[in-house]
Structure formats: C-alpha cells, structure tokens
Motif scaffolding. Structure first.
Motif, short mmCIF file in Angstrom:
data_model
loop_
_atom_site.label_atom_id
_atom_site.label_comp_id
_atom_site.label_asym_id
_atom_site.label_seq_id
_atom_site.Cartn_x
_atom_site.Cartn_y
_atom_site.Cartn_z
N ASN A 292 8.52 -3.01 -6.28
CA ASN A 292 7.58 -2.88 -5.17
C ASN A 292 8.19 -2.04 -4.05
O ASN A 292 7.48 -1.25 -3.40
N GLN A 293 9.49 -2.22 -3.81
CA GLN A 293 10.17 -1.43 -2.79
C GLN A 293 10.14 0.06 -3.12
O GLN A 293 9.92 0.90 -2.24
N VAL B 156 7.87 1.68 -4.88
CA VAL B 156 6.50 2.17 -4.67
C VAL B 156 6.22 2.36 -3.18
O VAL B 156 5.68 3.38 -2.75
N LEU B 157 6.62 1.36 -2.36
CA LEU B 157 6.36 1.45 -0.92
C LEU B 157 7.12 2.60 -0.28
O LEU B 157 6.58 3.31 0.58
N MET B 158 8.39 2.80 -0.69
CA MET B 158 9.17 3.88 -0.10
C MET B 158 8.63 5.24 -0.51
O MET B 158 8.64 6.18 0.29
N LYS C 111 5.46 5.90 -1.14
CA LYS C 111 4.26 6.09 -0.31
C LYS C 111 4.64 6.45 1.12
O LYS C 111 4.00 7.31 1.74
N GLU C 112 5.68 5.79 1.64
CA GLU C 112 6.10 6.08 3.02
C GLU C 112 6.66 7.48 3.14
O GLU C 112 6.45 8.16 4.15
N LYS D 128 3.82 9.79 3.27
CA LYS D 128 3.04 9.66 4.50
C LYS D 128 3.76 10.29 5.69
O LYS D 128 3.14 10.95 6.52
N ASN E 255 17.32 -0.80 1.09
CA ASN E 255 16.31 -1.87 1.13
C ASN E 255 16.58 -2.93 0.08
O ASN E 255 16.36 -4.12 0.30
#
Length: 364
Positions: free
Chosen positions: A22-23, A25-27, A29-30, A33, A48
């Motif tokens: 999950n980390q 995927v989030l990183m 996306k970040e 962005k 992380n």
C-alpha cells in the motif's frame, strides 16, 4: 517460545506485504501528483517502510502470543500444566525471552532509527520541493490543487532554465470561491512563491474570469491583465515543516525541551516499545481458552484492543501537543488504564476479585 517465533514471522510477513504494498502505491500516486523525481521515489518508500516496522512488529507479536497460547490450551498441554500449579503468571514469564529482544529492537527503532528516517525524508522532500517547485505542472493534463477545489489545465508548458521556471499557455482553471464556481481562461500563466507567506500562486495574464456557469442568471464576467490565484496554502506548508522538525529531533533534545509538542513526541517514542510488555501480558490472558471453546474469539478481541490502545495513545499525544493536559499525565494514563484492565481480567479469571469482594463484605 518456538511457536511464538514461527507465528510472529508469518504474521509479520503477511501484514508487512499488505502495508508495504500500500505504501508503494501511495508513494507512486504522490510522486505523480506532486512531481517527486523518480530518483527520490525508492528512498522515500524505503524510509516509510522503516517507519512502519515498530507498529507492524508490535501487532504481530501480540497476535502471535495469543495464537501460541491458544494452541497450548487447545492441545490440552496448558491444562496439564495448570493442574501442576503452572498458570498464567508463569506463562507471562516464559514468553519474556521472546518479548525482551523485540522490545529492545523496537526501542532502538523508535528512539534512533525512525527519527533519522524522518529527518532523511524531510531532506528529500525539501530537495524535491526545491527542484520541482515550478516543475510539477504537466502539459495537456487536468491537475487538482487544494483538495480538488482547483482544477488546472494547460495546453502548452514551456520549461525555463533547468526546468525551474515554467510558462503555461492556453490555460483553463475551474475553482470554488466561497462555494461559488469560477471559470478562468488565460493566454499565459506562471507559477511563483510568495517568500513572506510561503504560499504558491499562479500568475495569470490576459484572460477572462467567469463567476457562475454559462446560462446562469446571476453570472459575472471580468477581463483582466494580471490575476494571482493561490494554489498552495503557505500556513499549511509551514505546519508540515514544523511537524517534520519535531519528529526528527533526537531524544536528548526532546527530553530537555519545554515545548509541549516535543514532550508529546518523546513520550510517544517511549510508549511504542512500552506497549510491547503490556500487550504481552494481555496476550497470555486472551489466548487462554478451553479445548471446546472458540479459537478466534481471543484473536478478535486482541485486534480490537490493539486498535483502541493505539488510537487512545494518538488521542493522548494530540491532547498533550495542544497543551490540554499536563506532561505528568501525558500518554502514561493510557498505559496505566490498559494495565488496570489486565489486572481486572486476571483477577476475574482466577476468581480473586470475588474472593476479595466476599472478604470486604464480611468485614463490613
């Protein structure tokens, strides 16, 4: 102890894969962005992951103790040992050779390694902000700012010197101002930062601003030569910087600081390994079951208690940061409350509470 180590490894692997995946995927996306460079992406993911190890390891050990003790009772081995006078308090001592190394490991992580990782992450993010301060706006792509309140589109994006200064052409912006929709069309735009407020703005040139949608009865049209639109709030950015500085301080600096945020951070770092010992005692009691009883009930209670325990610590940390409670109370009341619950549960299991109650009634 062998069963605890085996189950601990299995649970840590499963939870770790879920959270670390999950980390990633989030990183990613970040990075898409905010325009984080690809070279900084893998270090940020690794930092992380190290940050989350204490929490994952604490939960894994707690659940491993519950499952190992539960199996001990299911196989009737604990029943035989109980008949020989070896009970819960002995099991609590027997598991400490497993708990103690993990306690020391988590203590080193929370007091030394994790603050260092947060410091490194802050440096990487600062470097990324400096190099991509004007480089995260992409050509022919809708982008959101301020939580989606602003939608930006540029048909052409021209990089300046070393990609630091950008010029956008044929710009479209949709924004909300006091709940009212605004549509802005501009021939040219540039992004800049106000050094006094640390807020980021888009400076729009030669455009039209529409208040309300086409067809609305109450619609206003404004032609402008220059128009500045805030896309990043400087106060929020400054709060994030101060928070990162507190998290990256050493234990010595936190100990001798009089700031409530530093005190909360110091107690938080101590609380994570301290909860290991408290949860190990509770794990033995939750793992106790009869051979015919349900085997998953203690595990479900364990997960619920772990979540409530950590949420209570975070609430206490936030309360201490805002100076609403004394540092002497701080986060310690949460540990004392959980320890008191363990004492009550132990007394209930061994009928010590009813014995004490009958003794008090006789005295009265």
């Amino acid at each position: 102890m062998r069963n605890i180590w085996i189950v601990l490894g299995a649970i840590f692997l499963i939870i770790g894969l879920v959270i670390f995946g999950n980390q990633v995927v989030l990183m990613v996306k970040e990075s898409l962005k905010y325009g984080i460079p690809t070279t900084d992406l893998l270090p940020l993911i690794a930092l992380n992951m190290i940050r989350d190890i204490p929490l994952i390891l604490s939960l894994s050990l707690f659940l491993a103790i519950i499952l190992a003790v539960n199996k001990f009772y299911k196989d009737s081995e604990a029943i035989v040992m109980n008949s020989l006078g070896v009970g819960d308090k002995h099991f609590m001592v027997f598991i400490q050779p497993v708990v103690l190394p993990i306690f020391i490991f988590i203590l080193l992580l929370t007091t030394l390694v994790v603050p260092w990782t947060k410091q490194q992450k802050s440096l990487i993010m600062s470097h990324s902000d400096a190099t991509s301060e004007f480089a995260f706006i992409r050509q022919k792509e809708f982008q959101k700012f301020k939580g989606g309140d602003i939608v930006f589109y540029a048909n052409k994006v021209k990089d300046g010197t070393e990609g630091i200064q950008q010029t956008m052409e044929e710009v479209f912006i949709y924004a909300l101002a006091n709940g009212e929709p605004i549509i802005i069309l501009a021939k040219e735009a540039q992004k800049y930062t106000n050094l006094d407020t640390n807020s980021a703005y888009l400076r729009l040139k030669d455009g039209v601003r529409y208040h309300g949608f086409p067809g609305d009865t109450n619609k206003r049209i404004l032609n402008f030569d220059l128009y500045d639109l805030q896309i990043v709030d400087g106060e929020q950015r400054q709060d994030n910087i101060v928070f990162a500085q507190t998290e990256s301080k050493s234990m010595i600096d936190l100990l001798y600081s009089n700031d409530s945020k530093d005190t909360a951070e110091f107690q938080w770092r101590i609380s994570q390994p301290l909860s290991i010992f408290i949860l190990s005692f509770l794990g033995v009691l939750l793992g106790k079951a009869s051979p015919r009883g349900g085997k998953n009930l203690g595990l479900l209670f364990g997960v619920a208690i772990f979540i409530l325990y950590n949420n209570a610590l975070m609430v206490a940390k936030s309360t201490l940061e805002h100076g609403e409670i004394s540092a002497w109370i701080g986060l310690w009341w949460v540990h004392l409350l959980v320890f008191f619950i363990i004492v009550l549960l132990y007394g209930y299991r061994h009928e010590k509470l009813s014995t004490a109650w009958r003794f008090l009634l006789r005295k009265v």
